[in-house]
Design a protein around this motif. Structure first.
Motif, PDB file in Angstrom:
ATOM      1  N   TRP A   1     -71.825  51.507 121.714  1.00 47.70           N
ATOM      2  CA  TRP A   1     -70.382  51.048 121.498  1.00 47.70           C
ATOM      3  C   TRP A   1     -69.208  51.484 122.405  1.00 47.70           C
ATOM      4  O   TRP A   1     -69.098  52.866 122.646  1.00 47.70           O
ATOM      5  CB  TRP A   1     -69.777  51.094 120.019  1.00 47.70           C
TER       6      TRP A   1
ATOM      7  N   GLU B   1     -59.335  49.299 118.242  1.00 42.96           N
ATOM      8  CA  GLU B   1     -60.149  49.191 116.852  1.00 42.96           C
ATOM      9  C   GLU B   1     -61.164  48.029 117.089  1.00 42.96           C
ATOM     10  O   GLU B   1     -62.012  47.913 115.903  1.00 42.96           O
ATOM     11  CB  GLU B   1     -58.946  48.647 115.877  1.00 42.96           C
ATOM     12  N   GLU B   2     -61.435  47.323 117.963  1.00 45.46           N
ATOM     13  CA  GLU B   2     -62.377  46.353 118.292  1.00 45.46           C
ATOM     14  C   GLU B   2     -63.354  46.707 119.603  1.00 45.46           C
ATOM     15  O   GLU B   2     -63.224  46.309 120.646  1.00 45.46           O
ATOM     16  CB  GLU B   2     -61.650  45.017 118.477  1.00 45.46           C
TER      17      GLU B   2
ATOM     18  N   GLY C   1     -65.199  51.394 123.320  1.00 43.92           N
ATOM     19  CA  GLY C   1     -63.713  50.891 123.082  1.00 43.92           C
ATOM     20  C   GLY C   1     -63.144  50.380 124.305  1.00 43.92           C
ATOM     21  O   GLY C   1     -63.256  50.942 125.390  1.00 43.92           O
TER      22      GLY C   1
ATOM     23  N   HIS D   1     -57.655  47.202 122.827  1.00 42.01           N
ATOM     24  CA  HIS D   1     -57.797  46.825 121.593  1.00 42.01           C
ATOM     25  C   HIS D   1     -58.854  48.018 121.158  1.00 42.01           C
ATOM     26  O   HIS D   1     -60.069  47.667 120.997  1.00 42.01           O
ATOM     27  CB  HIS D   1     -58.379  45.480 121.011  1.00 42.01           C
TER      28      HIS D   1
ATOM     29  N   ASP E   1     -66.584  47.133 121.766  1.00 43.54           N
ATOM     30  CA  ASP E   1     -67.582  46.241 122.259  1.00 43.54           C
ATOM     31  C   ASP E   1     -69.045  46.792 122.378  1.00 43.54           C
ATOM     32  O   ASP E   1     -68.796  47.943 122.804  1.00 43.54           O
ATOM     33  CB  ASP E   1     -67.371  45.498 123.776  1.00 43.54           C
TER      34      ASP E   1
END
Length: 76
Positions: free
Chosen positions: A35, A43-44, A37, A41, A46
């Motif tokens: 993951w 908090e979302e 970041g 964003h 990829d």
């Protein structure tokens, strides 16, 4: 079914054979990705796939689709 790095499963009238992530990969440690970041964003995050997870994907069709039987009668 899983055989070492290979996954074999049946879906949509076909047999699928795919290679999974390398368990000895130094980048993803066998996870297949990580993951990441973004600065815009945080908090979302990829998911980034690891290059060790890009393997051959084989699809073997199982049987044919059933033929529809049409009537000899005119439609109208």
């Amino acid at each position: 079914m899983r055989i070492r790095r290979w996954y074999i499963y049946r879906a949509h009238r076909a047999l699928h054979i795919e290679r999974g992530a390398d368990p000895h990969c130094p980048d993803c440690h066998g996870e297949g990705g990580w993951w990441e970041g973004s600065a815009v964003h945080p908090e979302e995050p990829d998911v980034v796939t690891c290059p060790c997870n890009d393997g051959p994907r084989i699809r073997i069709p199982l049987g044919r689709r059933p033929r529809t039987s049409y009537s000899a009668e005119p439609p109208f």
